[in-house]
Structures are given as structure tokens and as C-alpha cells.
Design a protein around this motif. Sequence first.
Motif, PDB file in Angstrom:
ATOM      1  N   HIS A   1       0.861  -1.183   0.000  1.00  0.00           N
ATOM      2  CA  HIS A   1       0.000   0.000   0.000  1.00  0.00           C
ATOM      3  C   HIS A   1       0.896   1.231   0.000  1.00  0.00           C
ATOM      4  O   HIS A   1       2.045   1.167   0.433  1.00  0.00           O
ATOM      5  CB  HIS A   1      -0.903   0.043   1.241  1.00  0.00           C
ATOM      6  CG  HIS A   1      -1.897  -1.071   1.317  1.00  0.00           C
ATOM      7  ND1 HIS A   1      -2.943  -1.204   0.428  1.00  0.00           N
ATOM      8  CD2 HIS A   1      -2.010  -2.111   2.179  1.00  0.00           C
ATOM      9  CE1 HIS A   1      -3.653  -2.278   0.741  1.00  0.00           C
ATOM     10  NE2 HIS A   1      -3.109  -2.850   1.785  1.00  0.00           N
ATOM     11  N   PRO A   2       0.372   2.373  -0.462  1.00  0.00           N
ATOM     12  CA  PRO A   2       1.112   3.622  -0.269  1.00  0.00           C
ATOM     13  C   PRO A   2       1.331   3.872   1.225  1.00  0.00           C
ATOM     14  O   PRO A   2       0.635   3.308   2.069  1.00  0.00           O
ATOM     15  CB  PRO A   2       0.188   4.672  -0.893  1.00  0.00           C
ATOM     16  CG  PRO A   2      -0.680   3.916  -1.836  1.00  0.00           C
ATOM     17  CD  PRO A   2      -0.878   2.568  -1.207  1.00  0.00           C
ATOM     18  N   PRO A   3       2.247   4.759   1.593  1.00  0.00           N
ATOM     19  CA  PRO A   3       2.662   4.844   2.997  1.00  0.00           C
ATOM     20  C   PRO A   3       1.827   5.742   3.895  1.00  0.00           C
ATOM     21  O   PRO A   3       2.054   5.766   5.102  1.00  0.00           O
ATOM     22  CB  PRO A   3       4.087   5.415   2.885  1.00  0.00           C
ATOM     23  CG  PRO A   3       4.030   6.273   1.656  1.00  0.00           C
ATOM     24  CD  PRO A   3       3.112   5.545   0.701  1.00  0.00           C
ATOM     25  N   LEU A   4       0.853   6.485   3.364  1.00  0.00           N
ATOM     26  CA  LEU A   4       0.249   7.552   4.154  1.00  0.00           C
ATOM     27  C   LEU A   4      -0.380   7.082   5.453  1.00  0.00           C
ATOM     28  O   LEU A   4      -0.142   7.664   6.517  1.00  0.00           O
ATOM     29  CB  LEU A   4      -0.799   8.308   3.324  1.00  0.00           C
ATOM     30  CG  LEU A   4      -1.508   9.445   4.073  1.00  0.00           C
ATOM     31  CD1 LEU A   4      -0.519  10.503   4.523  1.00  0.00           C
ATOM     32  CD2 LEU A   4      -2.600  10.067   3.215  1.00  0.00           C
ATOM     33  N   MET A   5      -1.236   6.032   5.415  1.00  0.00           N
ATOM     34  CA  MET A   5      -1.928   5.633   6.632  1.00  0.00           C
ATOM     35  C   MET A   5      -0.949   5.109   7.681  1.00  0.00           C
ATOM     36  O   MET A   5      -1.130   5.323   8.885  1.00  0.00           O
ATOM     37  CB  MET A   5      -2.994   4.586   6.315  1.00  0.00           C
ATOM     38  CG  MET A   5      -4.142   5.117   5.458  1.00  0.00           C
ATOM     39  SD  MET A   5      -4.846   6.675   6.043  1.00  0.00           S
ATOM     40  CE  MET A   5      -5.530   6.193   7.627  1.00  0.00           C
ATOM     41  N   GLY A   6       0.102   4.434   7.233  1.00  0.00           N
ATOM     42  CA  GLY A   6       1.129   4.018   8.177  1.00  0.00           C
ATOM     43  C   GLY A   6       1.856   5.204   8.773  1.00  0.00           C
ATOM     44  O   GLY A   6       2.196   5.211   9.968  1.00  0.00           O
ATOM     45  N   MET A   7       2.100   6.235   7.967  1.00  0.00           N
ATOM     46  CA  MET A   7       2.745   7.442   8.467  1.00  0.00           C
ATOM     47  C   MET A   7       1.873   8.141   9.504  1.00  0.00           C
ATOM     48  O   MET A   7       2.369   8.601  10.541  1.00  0.00           O
ATOM     49  CB  MET A   7       3.045   8.378   7.297  1.00  0.00           C
ATOM     50  CG  MET A   7       4.096   7.856   6.325  1.00  0.00           C
ATOM     51  SD  MET A   7       4.113   8.780   4.764  1.00  0.00           S
ATOM     52  CE  MET A   7       4.592  10.412   5.358  1.00  0.00           C
ATOM     53  N   ILE A   8       0.579   8.231   9.206  1.00  0.00           N
ATOM     54  CA  ILE A   8      -0.340   8.858  10.161  1.00  0.00           C
ATOM     55  C   ILE A   8      -0.350   8.083  11.472  1.00  0.00           C
ATOM     56  O   ILE A   8      -0.294   8.674  12.560  1.00  0.00           O
ATOM     57  CB  ILE A   8      -1.756   8.938   9.555  1.00  0.00           C
ATOM     58  CG1 ILE A   8      -1.781   9.953   8.402  1.00  0.00           C
ATOM     59  CG2 ILE A   8      -2.787   9.311  10.610  1.00  0.00           C
ATOM     60  CD1 ILE A   8      -3.090   9.994   7.646  1.00  0.00           C
ATOM     61  N   ALA A   9      -0.414   6.763  11.376  1.00  0.00           N
ATOM     62  CA  ALA A   9      -0.430   5.935  12.586  1.00  0.00           C
ATOM     63  C   ALA A   9       0.860   6.080  13.382  1.00  0.00           C
ATOM     64  O   ALA A   9       0.848   6.005  14.620  1.00  0.00           O
ATOM     65  CB  ALA A   9      -0.656   4.474  12.213  1.00  0.00           C
ATOM     66  N   ALA A  10       1.967   6.288  12.699  1.00  0.00           N
ATOM     67  CA  ALA A  10       3.271   6.330  13.367  1.00  0.00           C
ATOM     68  C   ALA A  10       3.598   7.692  13.962  1.00  0.00           C
ATOM     69  O   ALA A  10       4.590   7.810  14.698  1.00  0.00           O
ATOM     70  CB  ALA A  10       4.362   5.928  12.382  1.00  0.00           C
TER      71      ALA A  10
ATOM     72  N   ARG B   1      -0.775   3.147  20.801  1.00  0.00           N
ATOM     73  CA  ARG B   1      -0.576   4.554  20.471  1.00  0.00           C
ATOM     74  C   ARG B   1      -0.777   4.813  18.982  1.00  0.00           C
ATOM     75  O   ARG B   1      -1.245   5.887  18.579  1.00  0.00           O
ATOM     76  CB  ARG B   1       0.822   4.992  20.913  1.00  0.00           C
ATOM     77  CG  ARG B   1       0.955   5.110  22.422  1.00  0.00           C
ATOM     78  CD  ARG B   1       2.402   5.111  22.866  1.00  0.00           C
ATOM     79  NE  ARG B   1       3.139   6.229  22.320  1.00  0.00           N
ATOM     80  CZ  ARG B   1       4.457   6.396  22.497  1.00  0.00           C
ATOM     81  NH1 ARG B   1       5.141   5.499  23.188  1.00  0.00           N
ATOM     82  NH2 ARG B   1       5.070   7.436  21.987  1.00  0.00           N
ATOM     83  N   ALA B   2      -0.456   3.838  18.145  1.00  0.00           N
ATOM     84  CA  ALA B   2      -0.615   4.003  16.702  1.00  0.00           C
ATOM     85  C   ALA B   2      -2.080   4.060  16.291  1.00  0.00           C
ATOM     86  O   ALA B   2      -2.399   4.563  15.200  1.00  0.00           O
ATOM     87  CB  ALA B   2       0.086   2.863  15.972  1.00  0.00           C
ATOM     88  N   ARG B   3      -2.963   3.571  17.135  1.00  0.00           N
ATOM     89  CA  ARG B   3      -4.386   3.568  16.786  1.00  0.00           C
ATOM     90  C   ARG B   3      -5.041   4.928  17.013  1.00  0.00           C
ATOM     91  O   ARG B   3      -6.092   5.213  16.423  1.00  0.00           O
ATOM     92  CB  ARG B   3      -5.119   2.508  17.614  1.00  0.00           C
ATOM     93  CG  ARG B   3      -4.759   1.087  17.205  1.00  0.00           C
ATOM     94  CD  ARG B   3      -5.495   0.071  18.045  1.00  0.00           C
ATOM     95  NE  ARG B   3      -5.258  -1.277  17.563  1.00  0.00           N
ATOM     96  CZ  ARG B   3      -5.838  -2.362  18.071  1.00  0.00           C
ATOM     97  NH1 ARG B   3      -6.681  -2.243  19.082  1.00  0.00           N
ATOM     98  NH2 ARG B   3      -5.575  -3.558  17.567  1.00  0.00           N
ATOM     99  N   VAL B   4      -4.448   5.776  17.826  1.00  0.00           N
ATOM    100  CA  VAL B   4      -5.071   7.063  18.162  1.00  0.00           C
ATOM    101  C   VAL B   4      -5.267   7.949  16.930  1.00  0.00           C
ATOM    102  O   VAL B   4      -6.364   8.491  16.722  1.00  0.00           O
ATOM    103  CB  VAL B   4      -4.260   7.789  19.247  1.00  0.00           C
ATOM    104  CG1 VAL B   4      -4.830   9.185  19.501  1.00  0.00           C
ATOM    105  CG2 VAL B   4      -4.252   6.976  20.540  1.00  0.00           C
ATOM    106  N   PRO B   5      -4.251   8.140  16.071  1.00  0.00           N
ATOM    107  CA  PRO B   5      -4.485   8.975  14.884  1.00  0.00           C
ATOM    108  C   PRO B   5      -5.545   8.411  13.949  1.00  0.00           C
ATOM    109  O   PRO B   5      -6.247   9.172  13.273  1.00  0.00           O
ATOM    110  CB  PRO B   5      -3.108   8.998  14.200  1.00  0.00           C
ATOM    111  CG  PRO B   5      -2.135   8.657  15.259  1.00  0.00           C
ATOM    112  CD  PRO B   5      -2.848   7.698  16.153  1.00  0.00           C
ATOM    113  N   ILE B   6      -5.672   7.077  13.902  1.00  0.00           N
ATOM    114  CA  ILE B   6      -6.715   6.486  13.057  1.00  0.00           C
ATOM    115  C   ILE B   6      -8.098   6.840  13.602  1.00  0.00           C
ATOM    116  O   ILE B   6      -9.035   7.095  12.831  1.00  0.00           O
ATOM    117  CB  ILE B   6      -6.529   4.962  12.982  1.00  0.00           C
ATOM    118  CG1 ILE B   6      -5.112   4.615  12.514  1.00  0.00           C
ATOM    119  CG2 ILE B   6      -7.564   4.354  12.043  1.00  0.00           C
ATOM    120  CD1 ILE B   6      -4.734   5.201  11.170  1.00  0.00           C
ATOM    121  N   MET B   7      -8.220   6.869  14.908  1.00  0.00           N
ATOM    122  CA  MET B   7      -9.484   7.314  15.509  1.00  0.00           C
ATOM    123  C   MET B   7      -9.803   8.751  15.101  1.00  0.00           C
ATOM    124  O   MET B   7     -10.960   9.098  14.848  1.00  0.00           O
ATOM    125  CB  MET B   7      -9.406   7.204  17.025  1.00  0.00           C
ATOM    126  CG  MET B   7      -9.243   5.801  17.555  1.00  0.00           C
ATOM    127  SD  MET B   7      -9.103   5.790  19.365  1.00  0.00           S
ATOM    128  CE  MET B   7      -8.681   4.065  19.660  1.00  0.00           C
TER     129      MET B   7
END
Length: 225
Positions: free
Chosen positions: A30-39, A83-89
Motif C-alpha cells: 500500500h502507499p505509505p500515508l496511513m502508516g505514516m499517520i499511525a506512526a 498509540r498508533a491507533r489514536v491517529p486512526i481514531m
Amino acid sequence: MKPQKVIVEDLMQSGYSYLRTGDARLATNHPPLMGMIAALPLLREKAIVLPTDHPSWETGDRFLFSDIFLWESNDNAKELLARARVPIMLVGLLLIASLFAMARELFGIWGGWLVFALALFDPNLLAHSRFVTTDLGLTCFLFVATWQIWRYLDRGSGVGLTVSGLFAGLAMAAKYTGLLFWPGALLILLLYPTKEGWAAATKERLLGLAGIGLIALLTLWAVYG
């Protein structure tokens, strides 16, 4: 089907490694954006070890590198994942707020609150808003991009055109299927009713689509550095 834990590990560590090194070798599915947001919340933690000296980094084996990164190089894997789940929320909240805003514009304040309540308790949103996956980001960014096209057509909003381009770029940076935005956007722009002549309106709207495309490409470029 991969277990959810593996998906979360894969996306989070690929995003984190990209933010730390500028190297997207692990973002192959996948492109990296969602992983970047989570990180993002993990960047403040200086004690996190990124094992780029492990052979899995050189070979680009994202699954093995995820295991080494979380379960061997660091001793607080569960905390990192939580902690990585917070930005996804927060992305989920952005989607719900956008649904409310569009419904309020279309149906008034009570229509907005009705849509807000339905979205807030929707099982799909409740489930996906706490997992580090690409689906929620794609849904949110595509919705906002399409909504803003409507604002551009309905009100001649230059802001709507700009925001649509921004979120179209984010959708492509979140998942490869974000490219599906473009045929849909073209159909909307061509079929939306107009009081002007069809030829003049079509020319103006195609120029608008070109503007959206330019902003989307700049957004995509910014994500990839």
C-alpha cells in the motif's frame, strides 16, 4: 486472510520507518500515508529502536521486519500498537464531522445531526476506526474530495476545488484504489446540471478537474517527499 495483528504491524512499521529514514522500501503493498499517520505519535519516543541493520531491511521483507521491530528490538510492542491507533481514531472523527457538515448543508441542522448519529453508531465505522488499516483513510479522503467537488459545482467555490484536490491526493497516498476517484469525478463534473451552455460549462469544469489534478499531484509529491 492475514490476521489483524499482522496488518497493523505491517502498516505501522512501514510508516514509521519511512518517517525515520525517508526510505519507502517496506511500503510495497500500500502507499505509505496511513502508516505514516499511525506512526506520528511514535516519533516523540527517542528510545524506539529501528533495526535497519537486520537483513530483512535490506531485502525489504516487511513482515519479518515488523516482527523484529516490534517483538525483538523493542520491549513495549503493545504500547506502540495502542498509540498508533489514536491517529486512526482521529481520521474516523474527521469522516463523521464531514458527514455532519455535508448533511447540514443539504438538509439543515436536524438532518446533519441525524446523519451524525447514524454515522457515530455505524458498526463499520466503529470497527475500522480503531484499526490501523488503509480502508478508513481511503473512505474519509474520497468522501471529502467528492463532497468538495459538489461545493465547487453548486457554489463556484474555489476553496472547494482546492480542498478536493488536497483530499484526492491523500486518497491516492492512502491506497492505490484512490485512483478510482478520477473517473467518478469526471462523471460528476460532466453530468451535474448547469444553467449555462453545455459547451462553456464543460470547458470550465474540465479546467476545474485539471486544477484538482494538479493539487492532488502536489499533495502526493509532498507525501512521498
